[in-house]
Design an enzyme around this catalytic site. Structure first.
Site, PDB file in Angstrom:
ATOM      1  N   HIS A 122       0.866  -1.166   0.000  1.00  0.00           N
ATOM      2  CA  HIS A 122       0.000   0.000   0.000  1.00  0.00           C
ATOM      3  C   HIS A 122       0.914   1.231   0.000  1.00  0.00           C
ATOM      4  O   HIS A 122       2.022   1.181   0.530  1.00  0.00           O
ATOM      5  CB  HIS A 122      -0.839  -0.040   1.282  1.00  0.00           C
ATOM      6  CG  HIS A 122      -1.925   0.980   1.365  1.00  0.00           C
ATOM      7  ND1 HIS A 122      -1.686   2.274   1.720  1.00  0.00           N
ATOM      8  CD2 HIS A 122      -3.256   0.882   1.147  1.00  0.00           C
ATOM      9  CE1 HIS A 122      -2.832   2.942   1.716  1.00  0.00           C
ATOM     10  NE2 HIS A 122      -3.803   2.124   1.372  1.00  0.00           N
ATOM     11  N   ASP A 199       3.103  -4.884   8.000  1.00  0.00           N
ATOM     12  CA  ASP A 199       1.913  -4.059   7.851  1.00  0.00           C
ATOM     13  C   ASP A 199       0.698  -4.975   8.015  1.00  0.00           C
ATOM     14  O   ASP A 199       0.403  -5.788   7.136  1.00  0.00           O
ATOM     15  CB  ASP A 199       1.932  -3.390   6.472  1.00  0.00           C
ATOM     16  CG  ASP A 199       0.662  -2.587   6.204  1.00  0.00           C
ATOM     17  OD1 ASP A 199      -0.244  -2.597   7.066  1.00  0.00           O
ATOM     18  OD2 ASP A 199       0.578  -1.964   5.137  1.00  0.00           O
ATOM     19  N   LYS A 225     -10.204  -0.654  10.464  1.00  0.00           N
ATOM     20  CA  LYS A 225     -10.302  -1.815   9.574  1.00  0.00           C
ATOM     21  C   LYS A 225     -10.646  -3.081  10.355  1.00  0.00           C
ATOM     22  O   LYS A 225     -10.780  -4.149   9.782  1.00  0.00           O
ATOM     23  CB  LYS A 225      -9.006  -1.996   8.789  1.00  0.00           C
ATOM     24  CG  LYS A 225      -8.862  -0.970   7.655  1.00  0.00           C
ATOM     25  CD  LYS A 225      -7.644  -1.252   6.812  1.00  0.00           C
ATOM     26  CE  LYS A 225      -7.695  -0.631   5.444  1.00  0.00           C
ATOM     27  NZ  LYS A 225      -7.477   0.802   5.380  1.00  0.00           N
ATOM     28  N   CYS A 363      -4.745   2.641  -3.729  1.00  0.00           N
ATOM     29  CA  CYS A 363      -3.479   3.093  -3.143  1.00  0.00           C
ATOM     30  C   CYS A 363      -2.357   2.091  -3.371  1.00  0.00           C
ATOM     31  O   CYS A 363      -1.466   1.940  -2.532  1.00  0.00           O
ATOM     32  CB  CYS A 363      -3.612   3.399  -1.650  1.00  0.00           C
ATOM     33  SG  CYS A 363      -4.748   4.730  -1.302  1.00  0.00           S
TER      34      CYS A 363
END
Lengths: 405, 151
Positions: A122, A199, A225, A363
């Protein structure tokens, strides 16, 4: 074990209509909806328990502080960190990565050094490193993508050279759904004494996380999220690593003693939490994690895998539709393109059918470049989605073809 | 579905499938790139202007049906018109897609471009419809920068 209709009742927004059609929310990789429990705990905070934390001797401040610090412990348990001191509250995964770039890597990085990332990252796990590398005249190295959306891990031994100062990689791709074999990557990096940042922005809501078993130095994720509020996220770092890092921002709460000559910084994690933090965010996040724990991440994963399989079969049967990202190990994300129809048109038509999906580059422009496509339509499912909803999405995609064909 | 039919009219679908003036102009006096970062629409616009008149105009690029057909219909519309008029057409087109009121005369002046009236029901698609027009204004101002649709 998984009473989907009852679960759906916990999420009031799932009952609304969009353009006169029942909402089918399939944009969970961008952000998830919130259960009533999270909404209530935030409301309760402000109606019963709110004051600034770590300050007053008064009752409300103590209550608020206890809720905030309990939230830290909830996070610690959720990802199985060794100590709650290893949990730093930040705004989100993006800020966590920027914090690591600025407080950990910046002082270490020298001209000619390398930061290793992957082609599926990302932008939030690209740009902070790119900015840092530029400043320090270091360079970014990239683990390439294979055609099926998996990383080409055969390149890893060569890429993990002596100049690499950090490996920063996603555990699950937001645009392809690929779940990476991070354990093996971490092992290989550690064999070269290279620390690893994972991540977890996508993985956190879908697969059980145990940072001690993973042994990564850093793990980052965002609250919104995983059914929590926006504006709250977590940086996990091993305590020893965290203690060696310089502060990120200066301000109140991150200090022990201040004079105009010298400031003594607070212990971790407070050293990294300058200013009044996002109190409601942390408490909301903890409630969301409790909610997820009660369902059980392993159960969620099992349910979502079934849904993913079902949706994949349905979508593949649509003529002209091509799924982008067909890794063997995937989370419940399906990115696709349809011959001759632009994703943006698909998104508009699906929206009129009540179906919320993401269209665009997600993204991850390097991923789009790799497949030589400008954008995809992304259906991202989670535990509150149903087979009936997948059918509704399939039906809506067929309408797109009718209208645009 | 009626708003969708209004948006994706046959003329728009036709120009999306077979965009007109879809080529590079090797000989051109003006040129600009347009980019809509929201959906990744990219287009490159070329103009040959002589004595204040648009002698030729063409584009290449990739984008959604709205942005592609808008560019295609715009090139057809502007060929043979004077540069001096383009600002007025830009304003009228912008009013059309954002749902501002247009006089009957101004609407008629837009000719075939009136098919984009359906865009006003879809505010997020205004950028798609107006990308070609923003790029046009940039090209005529001969700025080298890439046009962004910010309205």
């Amino acid at each position: 074990m998984f009473d989907i209709q009852n679960i759906r009742k916990d999420f009031p927004i799932l009952g609304i209509e969009i353009h006169g059609k029942p909402l089918v929310y399939a944009d969970n990789a961008a952000s998830t909806q919130k259960p009533q429990q999270v909404i209530d705990v935030i409301s309760d905070l402000y109606t019963k328990n709110y004051a600034n934390i770590h300050r007053g001797v008064h009752q409300l401040s103590q209550r608020s502080t206890a809720l905030y610090e309990n939230a830290r412990e909830t996070v610690q348990k959720f990802i199985n960190a060794e100590s709650s001191q290893e949990i730093v509250f930040v705004r989100g995964a993006t800020e966590a990565i920027n914090l690591v770039a600025s407080s950990y890597l910046d002082p270490l990085l020298e001209q000619g050094d390398e930061i290793l990332i992957s082609e599926m990252e990302h932008h939030s796990n690209i740009i902070p490193w790119q900015m840092l590398a530029e400043r320090k005249r270091a360079s970014l190295k990239i683990i390439p993508l294979l055609e099926n959306g998996e990383l080409d891990l055969e390149t890893l031994p060569e890429l993990l050279g002596p100049k690499v100062k950090l490996l920063a990689v996603t555990q699950m791709s937001n645009s392809l759904g690929t779940i990476n074999d991070v354990s093996s990557m971490i092992r290989q990096a550690h064999a070269m004494n290279i620390p690893v940042l994972l991540d977890g922005a996508q993985s956190i809501a879908h697969i059980p996380i145990d940072v001690q078993a993973l042994a990564c130095e850093f793990f980052v994720f965002s609250g919104h999220k995983i059914y929590g509020p926006t504006g709250i996220g977590v940086l996990y770092a091993k305590k020893k690593v965290l203690e060696g890092m310089r502060p990120y921002q200066g301000g109140g709460d991150m200090i022990l003693d201040v004079s105009f000559e010298k400031t003594e910084f607070n212990e971790v994690p407070y050293k990294f939490e300058a200013g009044t933090p996002n109190i409601e965010g942390a408490i909301g996040l903890a409630t969301a994690l409790d909610y997820v724990s009660e369902l059980g991440v392993a159960n969620i994963d099992k349910y979502e895998q079934k849904l993913l399989k079902y949706a994949t079969v349905q979508f593949e049967a649509i003529q002209g539709l091509r799924i982008i990202g067909t890794a063997a190990c995937k989370g419940s994300v399906i990115s696709f393109v349809i011959e001759g129809i632009h994703p943006h048109d698909i998104g508009t038509i699906l929206d009129m059918e009540g179906v919320a999906v993401r269209t665009g580059h997600h993204c991850t422009q390097p991923v789009m470049d790799c497949y030589n496509i400008p954008a995809t339509t992304r259906v991202s499912l989670c535990f509150y989605n149903t087979k009936a909803e997948v059918d509704a999405i399939t039906g809506a995609i067929k309408k797109v073809k009718e209208l645009m064909g | 579905m009626s708003e969708l039919r209004e948006l994706y009219q046959e003329v728009i679908l036709d120009h999306n499938r077979n965009p007109r003036n879809f080529r590079k102009l090797e000989l051109h006096s003006h040129h600009a790139n347009g980019h809509n970062p929201l959906c990744g629409d990219k287009l490159e616009l070329f103009l040959e202007v002589k004595d204040g008149m648009i002698k030729d105009i063409a584009f290449i690029g990739s984008g959604c049906a709205i942005s592609t057909s808008s560019a295609s219909l715009m090139t057809q519309f502007l060929k043979g018109k004077s540069v001096a008029e383009t600002r007025r057409y830009f304003d009228h087109f912008h009013d059309l897609v954002t749902g501002q009121e247009l006089t009957a005369e101004d609407l008629e002046g837009l000719g075939k471009l009136a098919v984009f009236a359906g865009v006003q029901e879809f505010p997020v698609r205004v950028k798609c419809a107006s990308l070609a027009w923003h790029t046009l204004m940039n090209a005529l101002e001969s700025t080298a920068k890439t046009a962004q649709t910010e309205d």
